[in-house]
Design a protein around this motif. Structure first.
Motif, PDB file in Angstrom:
ATOM      1  N   SER A 118       0.608  -1.346   0.009  1.00 63.46           N
ATOM      2  CA  SER A 118       0.225   0.063  -0.055  1.00 63.46           C
ATOM      3  C   SER A 118       0.835   1.060  -0.074  1.00 63.46           C
ATOM      4  O   SER A 118       1.761   1.253   0.703  1.00 63.46           O
ATOM      5  N   GLU A 119       0.398   2.389  -0.627  1.00 60.95           N
ATOM      6  CA  GLU A 119       1.164   3.610  -0.575  1.00 60.95           C
ATOM      7  C   GLU A 119       2.398   3.366  -1.243  1.00 60.95           C
ATOM      8  O   GLU A 119       3.355   4.020  -0.418  1.00 60.95           O
ATOM      9  N   SER A 120       2.839   2.661  -2.107  1.00 62.39           N
ATOM     10  CA  SER A 120       4.312   2.249  -2.559  1.00 62.39           C
ATOM     11  C   SER A 120       4.635   2.860  -3.804  1.00 62.39           C
ATOM     12  O   SER A 120       5.643   2.709  -4.293  1.00 62.39           O
ATOM     13  N   ALA A 121       3.480   3.597  -4.645  1.00 62.09           N
ATOM     14  CA  ALA A 121       4.165   4.017  -5.793  1.00 62.09           C
ATOM     15  C   ALA A 121       3.545   5.552  -6.098  1.00 62.09           C
ATOM     16  O   ALA A 121       2.723   6.004  -5.431  1.00 62.09           O
ATOM     17  N   ASP A 122       4.468   6.296  -6.708  1.00 60.92           N
ATOM     18  CA  ASP A 122       4.269   7.842  -6.940  1.00 60.92           C
ATOM     19  C   ASP A 122       3.547   7.824  -8.435  1.00 60.92           C
ATOM     20  O   ASP A 122       2.821   8.722  -8.702  1.00 60.92           O
ATOM     21  N   PHE A 123       3.561   6.722  -9.086  1.00 60.58           N
ATOM     22  CA  PHE A 123       2.674   6.695 -10.496  1.00 60.58           C
ATOM     23  C   PHE A 123       2.373   5.340 -10.699  1.00 60.58           C
ATOM     24  O   PHE A 123       2.909   4.269 -10.266  1.00 60.58           O
ATOM     25  N   ALA A 146      -5.781   2.677  -6.266  1.00 63.62           N
ATOM     26  CA  ALA A 146      -6.122   3.615  -5.068  1.00 63.62           C
ATOM     27  C   ALA A 146      -5.304   3.231  -4.172  1.00 63.62           C
ATOM     28  O   ALA A 146      -4.737   4.173  -3.295  1.00 63.62           O
ATOM     29  N   ARG A 147      -5.095   1.864  -3.768  1.00 64.48           N
ATOM     30  CA  ARG A 147      -4.385   1.401  -2.624  1.00 64.48           C
ATOM     31  C   ARG A 147      -2.816   1.560  -2.738  1.00 64.48           C
ATOM     32  O   ARG A 147      -2.091   1.852  -1.905  1.00 64.48           O
ATOM     33  N   ARG A 215     -13.462   7.016  -9.782  1.00 67.28           N
ATOM     34  CA  ARG A 215     -14.015   8.016  -9.009  1.00 67.28           C
ATOM     35  C   ARG A 215     -14.635   7.631  -7.798  1.00 67.28           C
ATOM     36  O   ARG A 215     -14.450   8.336  -6.592  1.00 67.28           O
ATOM     37  N   ALA A 216     -15.269   6.284  -7.776  1.00 71.30           N
ATOM     38  CA  ALA A 216     -15.837   5.828  -6.508  1.00 71.30           C
ATOM     39  C   ALA A 216     -14.783   5.355  -5.407  1.00 71.30           C
ATOM     40  O   ALA A 216     -15.233   5.382  -4.207  1.00 71.30           O
ATOM     41  N   GLU A 217     -13.455   5.234  -5.772  1.00 73.45           N
ATOM     42  CA  GLU A 217     -12.540   4.970  -5.052  1.00 73.45           C
ATOM     43  C   GLU A 217     -11.717   6.274  -4.316  1.00 73.45           C
ATOM     44  O   GLU A 217     -10.975   6.220  -3.729  1.00 73.45           O
ATOM     45  N   GLY A 218     -12.277   7.260  -4.928  1.00 76.73           N
ATOM     46  CA  GLY A 218     -11.926   8.572  -4.233  1.00 76.73           C
ATOM     47  C   GLY A 218     -10.800   9.366  -4.922  1.00 76.73           C
ATOM     48  O   GLY A 218     -10.182  10.467  -4.762  1.00 76.73           O
ATOM     49  N   LEU A 219     -10.529   8.605  -6.210  1.00 75.65           N
ATOM     50  CA  LEU A 219      -9.501   9.042  -7.097  1.00 75.65           C
ATOM     51  C   LEU A 219      -9.985  10.503  -8.003  1.00 75.65           C
ATOM     52  O   LEU A 219     -11.181  10.279  -8.300  1.00 75.65           O
ATOM     53  N   GLU A 220      -8.979  11.383  -8.309  1.00 75.73           N
ATOM     54  CA  GLU A 220      -9.512  12.531  -9.169  1.00 75.73           C
ATOM     55  C   GLU A 220      -9.136  11.881 -10.782  1.00 75.73           C
ATOM     56  O   GLU A 220      -8.280  11.230 -10.928  1.00 75.73           O
ATOM     57  N   VAL A 221     -10.020  12.001 -11.345  1.00 77.39           N
ATOM     58  CA  VAL A 221     -10.183  11.171 -12.780  1.00 77.39           C
ATOM     59  C   VAL A 221     -10.733  12.159 -13.951  1.00 77.39           C
ATOM     60  O   VAL A 221     -11.567  12.897 -13.834  1.00 77.39           O
ATOM     61  N   THR A 222      -9.721  12.246 -15.051  1.00 83.82           N
ATOM     62  CA  THR A 222     -10.060  12.413 -16.405  1.00 83.82           C
ATOM     63  C   THR A 222     -10.372  11.743 -17.416  1.00 83.82           C
ATOM     64  O   THR A 222      -9.387  10.696 -17.413  1.00 83.82           O
ATOM     65  N   TYR A 223     -11.364  11.414 -18.263  1.00 82.08           N
ATOM     66  CA  TYR A 223     -11.460  10.461 -19.371  1.00 82.08           C
ATOM     67  C   TYR A 223     -11.147  11.143 -20.478  1.00 82.08           C
ATOM     68  O   TYR A 223     -11.483  12.411 -20.822  1.00 82.08           O
ATOM     69  N   HIS A 224     -10.535  10.465 -21.255  1.00 80.93           N
ATOM     70  CA  HIS A 224      -9.976  11.032 -22.572  1.00 80.93           C
ATOM     71  C   HIS A 224     -10.498  10.135 -23.602  1.00 80.93           C
ATOM     72  O   HIS A 224     -10.631   8.787 -23.571  1.00 80.93           O
ATOM     73  N   ARG A 225     -10.844  10.698 -24.808  1.00 84.78           N
ATOM     74  CA  ARG A 225     -10.881   9.878 -26.073  1.00 84.78           C
ATOM     75  C   ARG A 225      -9.877  10.317 -27.172  1.00 84.78           C
ATOM     76  O   ARG A 225      -9.807  11.465 -27.328  1.00 84.78           O
ATOM     77  N   LEU A 226      -9.266   9.260 -27.781  1.00 88.42           N
ATOM     78  CA  LEU A 226      -8.160   9.487 -28.692  1.00 88.42           C
ATOM     79  C   LEU A 226      -8.415   9.178 -30.032  1.00 88.42           C
ATOM     80  O   LEU A 226      -9.062   7.959 -30.064  1.00 88.42           O
ATOM     81  N   PHE A 227      -8.183   9.667 -31.066  1.00 91.30           N
ATOM     82  CA  PHE A 227      -8.477   9.529 -32.421  1.00 91.30           C
ATOM     83  C   PHE A 227      -9.844   9.008 -32.443  1.00 91.30           C
ATOM     84  O   PHE A 227     -10.228   7.851 -32.908  1.00 91.30           O
ATOM     85  N   PHE A 228     -10.983   9.939 -32.382  1.00 87.81           N
ATOM     86  CA  PHE A 228     -12.336   9.401 -32.450  1.00 87.81           C
ATOM     87  C   PHE A 228     -12.932   8.421 -31.625  1.00 87.81           C
ATOM     88  O   PHE A 228     -14.025   7.783 -31.876  1.00 87.81           O
ATOM     89  N   GLY A 229     -12.060   8.147 -30.326  1.00 88.92           N
ATOM     90  CA  GLY A 229     -12.338   6.955 -29.438  1.00 88.92           C
ATOM     91  C   GLY A 229     -11.977   5.823 -29.957  1.00 88.92           C
ATOM     92  O   GLY A 229     -12.263   4.566 -29.198  1.00 88.92           O
ATOM     93  N   CYS A 230     -10.925   5.536 -30.638  1.00 94.70           N
ATOM     94  CA  CYS A 230     -10.473   4.412 -30.950  1.00 94.70           C
ATOM     95  C   CYS A 230      -9.489   3.684 -30.167  1.00 94.70           C
ATOM     96  O   CYS A 230      -9.339   2.646 -29.711  1.00 94.70           O
ATOM     97  N   ALA A 231      -9.295   4.874 -29.147  1.00 91.74           N
ATOM     98  CA  ALA A 231      -8.724   4.363 -27.940  1.00 91.74           C
ATOM     99  C   ALA A 231      -9.295   5.419 -26.760  1.00 91.74           C
ATOM    100  O   ALA A 231      -9.624   6.408 -27.262  1.00 91.74           O
ATOM    101  N   THR A 232      -9.298   4.895 -25.805  1.00 92.63           N
ATOM    102  CA  THR A 232      -9.764   5.901 -24.719  1.00 92.63           C
ATOM    103  C   THR A 232      -8.564   5.772 -23.339  1.00 92.63           C
ATOM    104  O   THR A 232      -7.949   4.806 -23.050  1.00 92.63           O
ATOM    105  N   ALA A 233      -8.625   6.638 -22.612  1.00101.60           N
ATOM    106  CA  ALA A 233      -7.786   6.789 -21.372  1.00101.60           C
ATOM    107  C   ALA A 233      -8.352   7.274 -20.361  1.00101.60           C
ATOM    108  O   ALA A 233      -9.225   8.155 -20.259  1.00101.60           O
ATOM    109  N   VAL A 234      -7.865   7.039 -19.032  1.00100.91           N
ATOM    110  CA  VAL A 234      -8.140   7.614 -17.672  1.00100.91           C
ATOM    111  C   VAL A 234      -6.901   7.921 -17.174  1.00100.91           C
ATOM    112  O   VAL A 234      -5.813   7.234 -17.161  1.00100.91           O
TER     113      VAL A 234
END
Length: 239
Positions: A118-123, A146-147, A215-234
């Motif tokens: 737990s709490e072992s990562a910066d990214f 989140a953990r 988001r339900a785990e308390g994280l700040e989240v941004t959702y991204h659509r890449l190349f018309f949604g052929c890929a998505t990212a959080v």
């Protein structure tokens, strides 16, 4: 198909068998977009709170995201790669001669069953492994992320997705579900393992559901659509 596509043993077997040709196949058959999306995944990740961040590469595969991480963060402390496939680990090890190998450690394990501290990562970063999880497993991934993140820790995850609403969606799905299996059958003579990548991607949909779970785990989240949604990212941060 009678097998459970999301059983860790099934996933491991698929990627063990296709590991030797995975890099070339994924690059050529995505027309280079997988590499572009890996680069975008790292670029979209918020800046870590520390100068020499250390963190995890979840479902690390053959380590293709590492050059992008090392380029963005020249003083990066360490990357711990976690992947269930021994074949993918072997291919990743073969690539280390061109990397800063002293900065990369390996854990060969089922990610969702692993005992990461737990709490072992910066990214936390994940590129093209999300599709191998079902929605219940995505919930567990959100909890794990989140953990393991430290307060202020950041994350970025990307996956090939179904571009609903895009007028070229039928062409994209034809490429994914018909062309890729045909290429494998004609040129690779494999056990249809690469075709499974298209099946997983089609069933995945997009990363919007994972974004809500995070988001339900308390994280700040941004959702991204890449190349018309052929890929998505959080992407986001732990408060």
């Amino acid at each position: 198909m009678s097998e459970d596509l999301y059983d860790p043993r099934f996933v491991k077997a698929v990627f063990d068998r296709c590991s030797d040709r995975y890099i070339a196949f994924s690059y050529i058959c995505s027309m280079g977009f997988t590499e572009r999306w890996r680069r975008q995944c790292v670029a979209l990740m918020p800046a870590p709170a520390v100068a020499a961040p250390s963190g995890y590469d979840f479902m690390a595969g053959t380590g293709e995201v590492w050059p992008h991480l090392l380029k963005r963060f020249p003083d990066l402390g360490a990357i711990t790669a976690v992947d269930i496939s021994s074949g993918m680990h072997r291919r990743a090890l073969e690539r280390l001669h061109a990397m800063r190998a002293h900065k990369i450690a390996f854990i060969e394990d089922d990610l969702l069953a692993s005992d990461l501290a737990s709490e072992s990562a910066d990214f936390v970063v994940a590129t093209f492994g999300l599709k191998t999880f079902n929605p219940e497993q995505h919930g567990r991934l959100a909890k794990l992320t989140a953990r393991v993140l430290k307060p202020g820790g950041v994350f970025s995850m990307v996956e090939a997705s179904d571009p609903k609403g895009w007028w070229l969606r039928p062409v994209y799905r034809l490429h994914l579900l018909v062309v890729l299996p045909l290429i494998e059958r004609l040129f690779l003579r494999g056990a249809q393992d690469f075709a499974m990548i298209g099946t997983y991607s089609s069933k995945f949909g997009d990363a919007s559901g994972l974004a809500e779970m995070m988001r339900a785990e308390g994280l700040e989240v941004t959702y991204h659509r890449l190349f018309f949604g052929c890929a998505t990212a959080v992407t986001g941060r732990k408060r």
